[in-house]
Enzyme design. Structure first.
Site, mmCIF file in Angstrom:
data_model
loop_
_atom_site.group_PDB
_atom_site.id
_atom_site.type_symbol
_atom_site.label_atom_id
_atom_site.label_comp_id
_atom_site.label_asym_id
_atom_site.label_seq_id
_atom_site.Cartn_x
_atom_site.Cartn_y
_atom_site.Cartn_z
ATOM 1 N N LYS A 98 -8.091 -0.200 -9.194
ATOM 2 C CA LYS A 98 -8.809 -0.878 -8.109
ATOM 3 C C LYS A 98 -9.985 -0.027 -7.650
ATOM 4 O O LYS A 98 -9.845 1.181 -7.438
ATOM 5 C CB LYS A 98 -7.858 -1.125 -6.931
ATOM 6 N N SER A 129 0.819 -1.208 0.000
ATOM 7 C CA SER A 129 0.000 0.000 0.000
ATOM 8 C C SER A 129 0.851 1.255 0.000
ATOM 9 O O SER A 129 1.926 1.291 0.617
ATOM 10 C CB SER A 129 -0.891 -0.003 1.248
ATOM 11 N N THR A 150 -5.738 2.980 -6.882
ATOM 12 C CA THR A 150 -7.030 2.936 -6.181
ATOM 13 C C THR A 150 -7.795 4.227 -6.459
ATOM 14 O O THR A 150 -7.273 5.316 -6.233
ATOM 15 C CB THR A 150 -6.811 2.764 -4.675
ATOM 16 N N TYR A 156 -1.967 5.571 -4.267
ATOM 17 C CA TYR A 156 -2.935 6.662 -4.058
ATOM 18 C C TYR A 156 -2.357 7.929 -4.684
ATOM 19 O O TYR A 156 -1.200 8.285 -4.398
ATOM 20 C CB TYR A 156 -3.173 6.923 -2.563
ATOM 21 N N HIS A 200 -13.731 -1.670 -1.726
ATOM 22 C CA HIS A 200 -12.826 -1.277 -0.646
ATOM 23 C C HIS A 200 -13.246 -1.946 0.668
ATOM 24 O O HIS A 200 -13.163 -1.338 1.736
ATOM 25 C CB HIS A 200 -12.843 0.260 -0.503
#
Lengths: 370, 370, 370, 370
Positions: free
Chosen positions: A244, A121, A170, A144, A268
């Site tokens: 995603k 992540s 994402t 992100y 999510h």
């Protein structure tokens, strides 16, 4: 409530009560402080989507076939030109030191031990380079978008350099805040849990709103990515880019058309907008929209091997495991996560064997009970 | 937990609280040690299929007709050229000494007393010859394929010699292990409970797996029967061969086409793969696939006489009783099982009478409420 | 348990807690001994039909219309050529002294006071002549066929002589026994509760069954009425004959064709064969089968005025109230039953007013929410 | 029970536990005496419609779209030629001093502070003129027809003079009485809670019923408005007239055809006839009946911002908030109501942002998950 209450430290062995993958969920609240557990377990709003993710699997049956020879069976899948030993990916869960002091490093070691593809992540507790070093296997980097494009690009360059094989952008969580459940449990992010990848980036200043402007629209959403942002980042990297957070067939089709390498059908884990559909429910129409052969992953709601079977039958090439991963991490660190993957894989294999499917490619919609 | 805790020994009379067949279920946990009870009562996985078996009957209504003369009514059915007094067969439940020290012998005496067709299990606690001697009535032998064909053939030869009138080959349980419920209850098979029929057979050595091979696919499933194995055994015996564990219409059609004498629509009482459909739900499409006149039995989920009525209305010629049989055995041995059959038969007759169906042949889909 | 335990004797006033018709149900278990309450409240088998009767009403919505003038509204209905003040009939509940020492006499007084059509049961605790004298209003006689035709005919002749205006032949309860719930509660019919109408009739001798004969088919059902019996009784009386217990459209059509004067769509309050459909569910297709204008009553499941509205909207001309009647009788005798009818009527009127239906004839399927 | 028990007086700050709009509901029972709380919270009959209102929102999903630019987003809507800052109207709840001594004046101040359109009830605890003075923003007057036309007209003239911009004629509550829940809780309207607007009007004498007349039809309903009454009042005022309480598409169409300015789809929060459909369920067919562009509001069941989103997606231009308004009023007076509106607006904005809808006009049926 910002101090962690006393809980059981992670074990160095598999506790005897674990009979199936889902058992890690039942055990986890003894290993994670209550506020953090609420943060991990909770979903947004009234948790309708959280519940729907689980109910969607329960609502679908398996139609087995008899007397088939499965002795040449295996769980190998091809994804982005690579062969994975099994279709169980470790989802990009943020801030894993909430569950275990070793955080993402432990998870990466489990991925290494079980030949699992790891997705790190942006909001990891450890730097992406450290995570990358902890597994020799396949690894992707979840991105992100940052307030400034230079920050975003820096993350991509670091991921490329660290050997991540794909980017997973994402796009469904532009506004994030702890769930009602977490807030009611008094959760605040502990001071020592920070996004290690972002510590050298200048954080954006507070947005200044003029009268009548909305904190949401003109404030928080001013940093949300758009189609243009996505096209920009795809032009900046040679890595395959997956997206995603896809739930709508039209979005899926548009993403495929612009050259996105694959999609993660996901809500999510029920942590963004409450009331949106279960990922599994969205999966078949997305597969229909993108056609056969286009990489699709299913995220949100997997609790056992037969759930993986159902996801594959309805169009997924592989699945991502989120909360169970964190629960196993909390219970027994790398050992727990590795054991979890082993259990999921055995459960999937048993399901395939009893349904009469020797390989993932054999798991078609014909094995779903209407 | 391997020692049996103190529980009530089986009675020599019918306890006063038994008002209907299902009451044996409620009473049984006082007569069976908790771990063994969990083993008998539990289903695989999250027990979705176990629950679905019961829910399928509850979800179907009966459409009665008025003022019909049923005074010539009876429950006789024809099966494999034989006339049975009633359509209630005793299912091939393994290891019945778990419930009662007299095990399958008691059950066979009950079959004898109630003119019930008995189906003896390969995994019986007593030798098949002893069981055969305990009932003068119809009896079939349930066959699990053994690791070596010579062992399988030996079982068939012994069944033929002992006077069993048909073979019931179970094909849906290639991998068997105690359920989560049983494992959580600490169940282990007691040392004195052994498959009497197999004690003189050489057990297969441990499968040796090479690196990367699967315990499921290359291990346990290497001994699972295939279509070839079924064809082989049918060539070895003059007995009619039925297949148990069928849920898919295409499998049913293929089995009929290869000369199988009849099918048992069954999901093994929810004890194999969790998530597969209720037997009752699968029944109508299997009847449609095989056409009228082909022998079909329904197993899994029968808890009373109206369930038998529903099964017959949806296409079954007869039904098999599994768990209730074991519960009644635990409560009162042969007497309990005989009483159970009597209750089921009376409940069926009352249902037929009130619905306006004098004979099993009159019970058609028209009596199912849409 | 045959002695009645101490319970509250019936009041001589309306208790303050009664806010709606259904409140009598909640209160009744303090006024009726537990075994008798179980006998009255229970349904056959697992009580699926009992529950379905209530669920059927809950599952149907009302579609109201606005701004309609209802100041000329009323609840009058025509039935068998008579005008009734309202469509609430008191169902033929057997053995009402189980609930109140005054039994059917009290009920008849309530019918008298509220202009309710009373239906007296063959199995009343008081002679039909006494019941008839207790109400000046419309009254019908419910007829169970007796083992001997002479007994049946005697009942008809007495009903004619006593001034009953119609016969209601019940055909769905050829075999009756206390429910599982009642038997588990230890219910036995008290010695002083006897069918007053039948005390001078010779009871049939025990049926002698030969070997292999069924207690159900050749025993109990040998006294069940058939189409021939129904035709015979219709030929013996000038009274209009209604049939109670109809659920199937084909039966309804056949009964209409043979000259039956009207039907009571009923599953006997869930007291005969468990698993048969809710009366309300069967109603629309029976109305369709018999066409407009043919008398139809709905029995089983009415718990309030909006239930009556729904029944009328789906094709009933009037309804029968069973259990609520007995509960109100137990709480406050004739006063309670009269109050119950008043509440039901007010609830119906309020529902009609708010839905925009001034008269029962205005309550059509258009007022049912799809 | 007419005396108010000791409860917490309204706060002068927002209590810390309020995380979302619905939290005011959970908190309110500590700020309102139990009988009054039952009166406010309860619904008519068995509360089926009350439950249905909530279930209807839960049963509908949101289909979000990705990567859309919402930075120009806002919540402005046009209604009756006016632009409202947001689509959250404060419903005309009667007798607000039951919840807070400042009653409607506090509510009006909250409307003023949050740019909310206020709808004042005929049955307000304070005179309509006082309410009107307490907010500078948009305000409408809800009209109940009075027994005498001169009284009704007087209310209209006062509303015109006080600056109310529209009349909302409620037509679905011709008979009102406290719910079963309220009566069981012992609720009686406190002596000091009176309809301030009606104190100078002569109350109608008791209706005198002749024998056989109905308290409902010839009594209470004699004062209910009809189509003629509605036409009459529309001829008496230049204010736009909306009608509240519409659930049927044919009524909606007729009201539109006679010149009504807009409709409030409402079942009175489940407080009139139990069993009628959820407002949200009725909404889409009413939108279909009146076509695009005709003003429609949705009332009953809104508990959060995503509910508002769903209502707008299914055809509403705006929504009315009833019970939540009263709960927030009880907890913290004007401050509470203002905070409630702020929360609802933020929740709506967040839902719009995450669904990809920058403005209310973008919220179409395409965003509803099928």
């Amino acid at each position: 409530m910002n101090e962690r209450p006393s809980v059981i430290p992670a074990l160095h062995h598999i506790p005897p009560g674990i009979q199936c993958a889902q058992d890690y969920e039942a055990l986890a609240d003894r290993f994670i402080p209550a506020p953090a557990h609420a943060y991990i377990a909770g979903g947004s709003g009234q948790e309708a989507t959280l519940r729907a993710n689980l109910a969607a699997f329960d609502g679908i049956g398996i139609a087995p076939r008899l007397l088939r020879d499965v002795t040449a069976g295996h769980t190998r899948v091809k994804l982005l030109g690579r062969e994975l030993r099994h279709p169980v990916l470790l989802a990009p869960v943020a801030f894993q030191t909430l569950a275990h002091p070793g955080g993402e490093i432990e998870t990466a070691r489990a991925a290494d031990a079980t030949d699992s593809c790891l997705v790190a992540s942006t909001l990891s507790s450890f730097p992406l380079e450290d995570i990358a070093r902890a597994t020799r296997g396949d690894k992707w980097f979840q991105l992100y978008f940052q307030p400034r494009r230079e920050s975003t690009l820096d993350l991509v360059r670091r991921a490329e350099a660290a050997g991540f094989g794909a980017l997973v952008v994402t796009v469904d969580a532009s506004v994030q805040s702890p769930s009602l459940r977490a807030r009611r449990a008094g959760f605040r992010m502990p001071d020592d849990v920070r996004p290690a990848n972002l510590q050298h980036h200048v954080q954006p200043g507070q947005v200044t709103l003029s009268g009548g402007q909305s904190l949401i629209f003109q404030g928080l959403m001013s940093e949300a990515p758009t189609w243009d942002d996505l096209a920009w980042i795809m032009g900046q990297t040679a890595l395959p880019v997956l997206v995603k957070g896809v739930l709508h067939a039209d979005d899926a089709h548009a993403l495929q058309a612009m050259g996105v390498a694959g999609l993660v059908v996901s809500n999510h884990g029920g942590r963004t907008l409450d009331g949106i559909p279960a990922s599994l429910k969205a999966l078949p129409r997305i597969r229909e929209a993108v056609g056969a052969g286009y990489p699709l992953l299913l995220d949100s709601g997997i609790r056992g091997g037969s759930d993986i079977f159902k996801a594959l039958a309805l169009g997924a090439d592989a699945v991502m495991i989120g909360r169970l991963q964190v629960y196993a991490l909390a219970v027994a660190g790398a050992l727990g996560v590795a054991h979890l993957v082993k259990l999921l894989r055995e459960e999937l294999e048993l399901c395939m064997a009893l349904a009469g499917c020797p390989t993932p490619a054999d798991i078609t919609p014909a094995f779903i009970e209407r």
